[in-house]
Design a protein around this motif. Structure first.
Motif, PDB file in Angstrom:
ATOM      1  N   SER A   1       1.477   4.381  -3.140  1.00 15.18           N
ATOM      2  CA  SER A   1       1.085   5.765  -2.823  1.00 15.18           C
ATOM      3  C   SER A   1       1.854   6.748  -3.704  1.00 15.18           C
ATOM      4  O   SER A   1       2.755   6.379  -4.453  1.00 15.18           O
ATOM      5  CB  SER A   1       1.357   6.065  -1.346  1.00 15.18           C
ATOM      6  OG  SER A   1       2.745   6.223  -1.119  1.00 15.18           O
ATOM      7  N   GLU A   2       1.510   8.010  -3.559  1.00 17.22           N
ATOM      8  CA  GLU A   2       2.188   9.081  -4.291  1.00 17.22           C
ATOM      9  C   GLU A   2       3.532   9.459  -3.660  1.00 17.22           C
ATOM     10  O   GLU A   2       4.276  10.253  -4.223  1.00 17.22           O
ATOM     11  CB  GLU A   2       1.290  10.323  -4.317  1.00 17.22           C
ATOM     12  CG  GLU A   2       1.085  10.928  -2.920  1.00 17.22           C
ATOM     13  CD  GLU A   2       0.130  12.083  -2.899  1.00 17.22           C
ATOM     14  OE1 GLU A   2       0.581  13.234  -3.085  1.00 17.22           O
ATOM     15  OE2 GLU A   2      -1.069  11.829  -2.681  1.00 17.22           O
TER      16      GLU A   2
ATOM     17  N   THR B   1       0.841  -1.205   0.000  1.00 15.71           N
ATOM     18  CA  THR B   1       0.000   0.000   0.000  1.00 15.71           C
ATOM     19  C   THR B   1       0.872   1.248   0.000  1.00 15.71           C
ATOM     20  O   THR B   1       0.596   2.205  -0.727  1.00 15.71           O
ATOM     21  CB  THR B   1      -0.940   0.003   1.216  1.00 15.71           C
ATOM     22  OG1 THR B   1      -1.768  -1.158   1.158  1.00 15.71           O
ATOM     23  CG2 THR B   1      -1.803   1.247   1.250  1.00 15.71           C
ATOM     24  N   LEU B   2       1.927   1.243   0.800  1.00 16.35           N
ATOM     25  CA  LEU B   2       2.849   2.384   0.812  1.00 16.35           C
ATOM     26  C   LEU B   2       3.503   2.564  -0.553  1.00 16.35           C
ATOM     27  O   LEU B   2       3.614   3.680  -1.060  1.00 16.35           O
ATOM     28  CB  LEU B   2       3.936   2.193   1.880  1.00 16.35           C
ATOM     29  CG  LEU B   2       3.482   2.146   3.339  1.00 16.35           C
ATOM     30  CD1 LEU B   2       4.682   1.911   4.243  1.00 16.35           C
ATOM     31  CD2 LEU B   2       2.736   3.400   3.739  1.00 16.35           C
TER      32      LEU B   2
ATOM     33  N   GLU C   1      -4.503   4.423   6.216  1.00 12.90           N
ATOM     34  CA  GLU C   1      -3.981   3.078   5.953  1.00 12.90           C
ATOM     35  C   GLU C   1      -3.641   2.322   7.246  1.00 12.90           C
ATOM     36  O   GLU C   1      -3.815   1.103   7.319  1.00 12.90           O
ATOM     37  CB  GLU C   1      -2.765   3.151   5.024  1.00 12.90           C
ATOM     38  CG  GLU C   1      -3.094   3.679   3.643  1.00 12.90           C
ATOM     39  CD  GLU C   1      -4.223   2.925   2.948  1.00 12.90           C
ATOM     40  OE1 GLU C   1      -4.357   1.696   3.142  1.00 12.90           O
ATOM     41  OE2 GLU C   1      -4.976   3.558   2.187  1.00 12.90           O
TER      42      GLU C   1
ATOM     43  N   PHE D   1      -2.765  10.169   4.698  1.00 14.09           N
ATOM     44  CA  PHE D   1      -2.672   8.855   4.057  1.00 14.09           C
ATOM     45  C   PHE D   1      -2.330   7.778   5.084  1.00 14.09           C
ATOM     46  O   PHE D   1      -2.974   6.728   5.140  1.00 14.09           O
ATOM     47  CB  PHE D   1      -1.612   8.909   2.946  1.00 14.09           C
ATOM     48  CG  PHE D   1      -1.216   7.566   2.420  1.00 14.09           C
ATOM     49  CD1 PHE D   1      -2.037   6.871   1.549  1.00 14.09           C
ATOM     50  CD2 PHE D   1      -0.017   6.992   2.800  1.00 14.09           C
ATOM     51  CE1 PHE D   1      -1.670   5.625   1.062  1.00 14.09           C
ATOM     52  CE2 PHE D   1       0.360   5.754   2.323  1.00 14.09           C
ATOM     53  CZ  PHE D   1      -0.466   5.062   1.455  1.00 14.09           C
TER      54      PHE D   1
END
Length: 86
Positions: free
Chosen positions: A30-31, A26-27, A57, A53
């Motif tokens: 991310s952006e 998930t990390l 999460e 974020f």
């Protein structure tokens, strides 16, 4: 404001590995810039969006585990390109 955050996730259950892998993926998606090592994961970017974020999460991860610890260090500045000078 730029920030650097170091995270360690420690699920307190037998199937801990799958939860850590899911969180790290998930990390990565991310952006934010993400660097990993065997002990922790670092994430770099703008402080407020990054914390928003991470809050979302981390809450998801807490809902999916019986018990989990998150260790977090926060530094005001983007340190992703740090190189020792000695």
């Amino acid at each position: 404001m730029k920030a650097s955050i170091e995270l360690t996730m420690s699920p307190l259950q037998d199937d801990y590995e799958q939860h850590i892998i899911k969180f790290i993926k998930t990390l990565r998606d991310s952006e934010f810039e993400v660097l990993e090592n065997p002990l922790a994961t670092q994430i770099y970017g703008d402080f407020t969006p990054m914390m928003n974020f991470l809050t979302k999460e981390m809450a998801k991860s807490m809902e999916e585990t019986k018990a989990v610890l998150f260790y977090m260090k926060v530094v005001k500045t983007d340190r992703h390109d740090y190189e020792p000078f000695f």
